[in-house]
Write a protein that holds these residues in place. Structure first.
Motif, short mmCIF file in Angstrom:
data_model
loop_
_atom_site.label_atom_id
_atom_site.label_comp_id
_atom_site.label_asym_id
_atom_site.label_seq_id
_atom_site.Cartn_x
_atom_site.Cartn_y
_atom_site.Cartn_z
N CYS A 27 56.25 43.74 3.75
CA CYS A 27 55.62 44.92 4.35
C CYS A 27 54.64 44.52 5.45
O CYS A 27 54.58 45.17 6.51
CB CYS A 27 54.91 45.73 3.28
SG CYS A 27 56.04 46.55 2.14
N LEU A 28 53.87 43.47 5.23
CA LEU A 28 52.94 43.00 6.27
C LEU A 28 53.69 42.54 7.51
O LEU A 28 53.24 42.79 8.64
CB LEU A 28 52.08 41.86 5.71
CG LEU A 28 50.98 42.27 4.73
CD1 LEU A 28 50.28 41.02 4.18
CD2 LEU A 28 49.95 43.19 5.40
N ALA A 29 54.82 41.88 7.32
CA ALA A 29 55.62 41.45 8.46
C ALA A 29 56.11 42.65 9.25
O ALA A 29 56.09 42.66 10.49
CB ALA A 29 56.81 40.61 7.98
N GLY A 30 56.55 43.70 8.54
CA GLY A 30 57.00 44.91 9.22
C GLY A 30 55.87 45.57 9.99
O GLY A 30 56.05 45.99 11.15
N LEU A 31 54.70 45.66 9.39
CA LEU A 31 53.55 46.25 10.07
C LEU A 31 53.13 45.43 11.28
O LEU A 31 52.69 45.98 12.30
CB LEU A 31 52.38 46.40 9.09
CG LEU A 31 52.58 47.40 7.94
CD1 LEU A 31 51.38 47.38 7.00
CD2 LEU A 31 52.81 48.81 8.47
N ALA A 32 53.28 44.10 11.18
CA ALA A 32 52.97 43.24 12.33
C ALA A 32 53.89 43.55 13.50
O ALA A 32 53.46 43.59 14.66
CB ALA A 32 53.08 41.77 11.92
N PHE A 33 55.18 43.78 13.21
CA PHE A 33 56.12 44.16 14.27
C PHE A 33 55.68 45.48 14.92
O PHE A 33 55.71 45.62 16.15
CB PHE A 33 57.53 44.32 13.70
CG PHE A 33 58.33 43.04 13.68
CD1 PHE A 33 58.88 42.54 14.85
CD2 PHE A 33 58.54 42.36 12.50
CE1 PHE A 33 59.63 41.36 14.84
CE2 PHE A 33 59.28 41.18 12.47
CZ PHE A 33 59.83 40.68 13.65
N PHE A 34 55.29 46.43 14.09
CA PHE A 34 54.90 47.74 14.63
C PHE A 34 53.63 47.64 15.48
O PHE A 34 53.46 48.39 16.44
CB PHE A 34 54.68 48.74 13.50
CG PHE A 34 55.91 49.00 12.67
CD1 PHE A 34 57.18 48.89 13.22
CD2 PHE A 34 55.80 49.35 11.33
CE1 PHE A 34 58.32 49.12 12.45
CE2 PHE A 34 56.93 49.60 10.56
CZ PHE A 34 58.19 49.48 11.12
#
Length: 234
Positions: free
Chosen positions: A103-110
């Motif tokens: 989830c943190l990786a996804g938020l970093a992309f966003f």
């Protein structure tokens, strides 16, 4: 990890579900809530210019189908199955850390690369709940699709647990079918485009493979093939 031949798969899965059940329910709910706090903050406050995702030929082939809202929303039931089947507290913590890292990786992309889907006319035909979804979850935070990323992460873990418990092929097929339905629903409801879904599958697949590959040895033999099995079948 191999099932005890004297213990049927139903007994093993039942035992897994009963262990720390209240903690699993509360922990999964809190995990989802924390993710959405970050998700909606970045959705409403993008840190960089928002890029519109391009459409592909496949997007043109998939019509808008509001009835697929049902499997789309079913993700929030589906994601509770894998943590619910963890065998003990240590496994639950390790699973939570890996899913949190995803989830943190996804938020970093966003945060670093804000994206949105193209605005397209959609007629939900009064399908209940669809207008609410479109009002809450706008077209931003498109790529990678975290819906797909979390779904494939969950699917790989469920496949790993079912296989190790000796669950029948029918039950394992239901798991894969549920994952595929969720993935297709992101396109059929117009929440994502194909490139979002593919990127989400890659992100979630990488984290699923890593989480099955690098775990404490006491959690059983490593079987990263669960990731490959799901992808290879399709």
């Amino acid at each position: 990890m191999h099932p005890n031949p004297r213990q049927p798969w139903t007994h093993e899965l039942g035992q897994r579900l009963r262990v720390h059940q209240p903690l699993k329910i509360v922990g999964t709910t809190v995990w989802i809530w924390i993710f959405f706090v970050g998700y909606f903050h970045l959705l409403r406050n993008p840190m960089r210019p928002v890029m519109e995702m391009p459409l592909t030929v496949i997007d043109a082939w998939i019509p808008f189908q509001p009835v697929w809202l049902i499997p789309y929303l079913s993700l929030w039931v589906y994601v509770g199955i894998a943590p619910g089947l963890q065998r003990n507290f240590r496994e639950l913590v390790v699973y939570g850390l890996w899913s949190g890292a995803l989830c943190l990786a996804g938020l970093a992309f966003f945060a670093l690369w804000p994206t949105r889907i193209p605005l397209q006319p959609m007629d939900a035909g009064g399908f209940p709940g669809f207008a609410l979804l479109r009002g809450i979850d706008a077209a931003g935070n498109a790529c990678p699709s975290m819906h797909v990323a979390i779904a494939i992460f969950t699917a790989c873990w469920i496949e790993h647990i079912f296989k190790s418990a000796g669950a029948p092929l029918l039950l394992r097929a239901v798991n894969i079918a549920w994952f595929l339905a969720i993935t297709y629903s992101t396109l059929a409801t117009g929440q994502h485009v194909v490139l979002d879904a593919v990127s989400g599958a890659l992100l979630g697949g990488v984290f699923a493979w890593a989480s099955l590959r690098w775990r404490p040895s006491s959690m059983g033999a490593v079987e990263p093939g669960a990731v490959v099995a799901i992808i290879d079948r399709h």
